[in-house]
Design a protein around this motif. Structure first.
Motif, PDB file in Angstrom:
ATOM      1  N   ALA A 178      40.720  37.019  49.542  1.00  0.00           N
ATOM      2  CA  ALA A 178      40.752  35.724  48.850  1.00  0.00           C
ATOM      3  C   ALA A 178      41.279  34.608  49.742  1.00  0.00           C
ATOM      4  CB  ALA A 178      41.610  35.837  47.590  1.00  0.00           C
ATOM      5  N   THR A 218      41.038  30.870  41.021  1.00  0.00           N
ATOM      6  CA  THR A 218      39.759  31.579  41.149  1.00  0.00           C
ATOM      7  C   THR A 218      38.672  30.916  40.296  1.00  0.00           C
ATOM      8  OG1 THR A 218      40.479  33.141  39.423  1.00  0.00           O
ATOM      9  CG2 THR A 218      40.804  33.789  41.730  1.00  0.00           C
ATOM     10  N   VAL A 269      35.360  35.784  43.261  1.00  0.00           N
ATOM     11  CA  VAL A 269      36.493  36.635  43.636  1.00  0.00           C
ATOM     12  C   VAL A 269      37.077  37.258  42.371  1.00  0.00           C
ATOM     13  CG1 VAL A 269      38.833  36.647  44.596  1.00  0.00           C
ATOM     14  CG2 VAL A 269      37.031  35.307  45.693  1.00  0.00           C
TER      15      VAL A 269
END
Length: 260
Positions: free
Chosen positions: A100, A198, A210
């Motif tokens: 990430a 996210t 993600v």
């Protein structure tokens, strides 16, 4: 005749007194020996530590290694559970998950740096909060260590105890620690910040969504951080005489010093 009888009587009394005095002296010496023999030897939880030198028994080695690990865990948990225990320590600070990192980079590039900062801060606050609950979990795992394992650890490498501990307890710790982390993530708002980050990232065109399991990630990083701290404490006890705070540690690790 009468004088002779008195003399003989006096002589007998003196002899009896002398015999009685000698008997009492012998009896007193016997009692002293019995009393000394019956007094318990100075012991601790290893059950036979009477000094800080010499060859430790196998039970002393077992107790010594466990005591060293418990001290390391205690100090480590106290340090890491304090404010900025994780956030302010570069060796254990928790950053965005590797998969990430592009999320963080993208958020910062589109003017959402504060959101990325909130994520990082909240992840570390969650780890600090969970570290308070880590101590009994680690201590329970330490108590399962065998004497044979402890002996190998004592005479092994500088980080032998930490590596052993990491190898045989990580799965168990992860299972027990992850719910603690999940609760902490919610408590400090990390789950919300992560969800916001996210969500914003996944809205961007042409990006792969993600779906990181945040609880597992932070739990693993928090456990890794604990091991790093324990390794530092283990090294102190092995190399720093002043850190050997009990007679048992002095004896056990002093013996290890002789074997180097």
């Amino acid at each position: 005749m009468k004088k002779t009888s008195i003399y003989l009587l006096a002589t007998c009394l003196i002899s009896l007194s002398s015999i009685e005095a000698k008997s009492q002296t012998k009896l007193g010496n016997i009692l002293k020996k019995v009393t000394a023999a019956s007094k318990p030897a100075t012991t601790n939880k290893a059950n036979s530590v009477t000094g800080t030198t010499g060859t430790p028994s196998t039970s002393e080695i077992g107790f010594g290694i466990k005591e060293a690990l418990e001290l390391g865990i205690g100090r480590g948990a106290d340090l890491l559970s304090a404010k900025d225990g994780f956030m302010g320590n570069a060796a254990v600070k928790i950053l965005f998950p590797p998969e990430a990192e592009k999320v963080e980079k993208t958020l910062r590039s589109v003017g959402l740096g504060s959101l990325a900062d909130n994520v990082v801060l909240s992840l570390n606050r969650a780890a600090e909060d969970a570290a308070k609950e880590a101590k009994p979990i680690f201590v329970s795992a330490i108590k399962q260590m065998t004497i044979a394992d402890a002996t190998n650890i004592l005479l092994g490498q500088q980080d032998a105890a930490t590596n052993y501990f990491k190898r045989v307890t990580t799965a168990q710790l992860m299972e027990k620690f992850e719910p603690v982390i999940t609760n902490s993530l919610s408590k400090v708002g990390a789950a919300k910040y992560w969800g916001d980050a996210t969500k914003q990232y996944n809205k961007l065109p042409m990006v792969k969504p993600v779906t990181t399991d945040l609880s597992s990630y932070v739990a693993q990083k928090a456990i890794d951080g604990m091991f790093i701290q324990v390794a530092q404490e283990e090294l102190k006890i092995r190399d720093n005489l002043g850190a050997r705070s009990t007679p048992l540690l002095q004896k056990v690790f002093g013996y290890a010093d002789q074997k180097k």
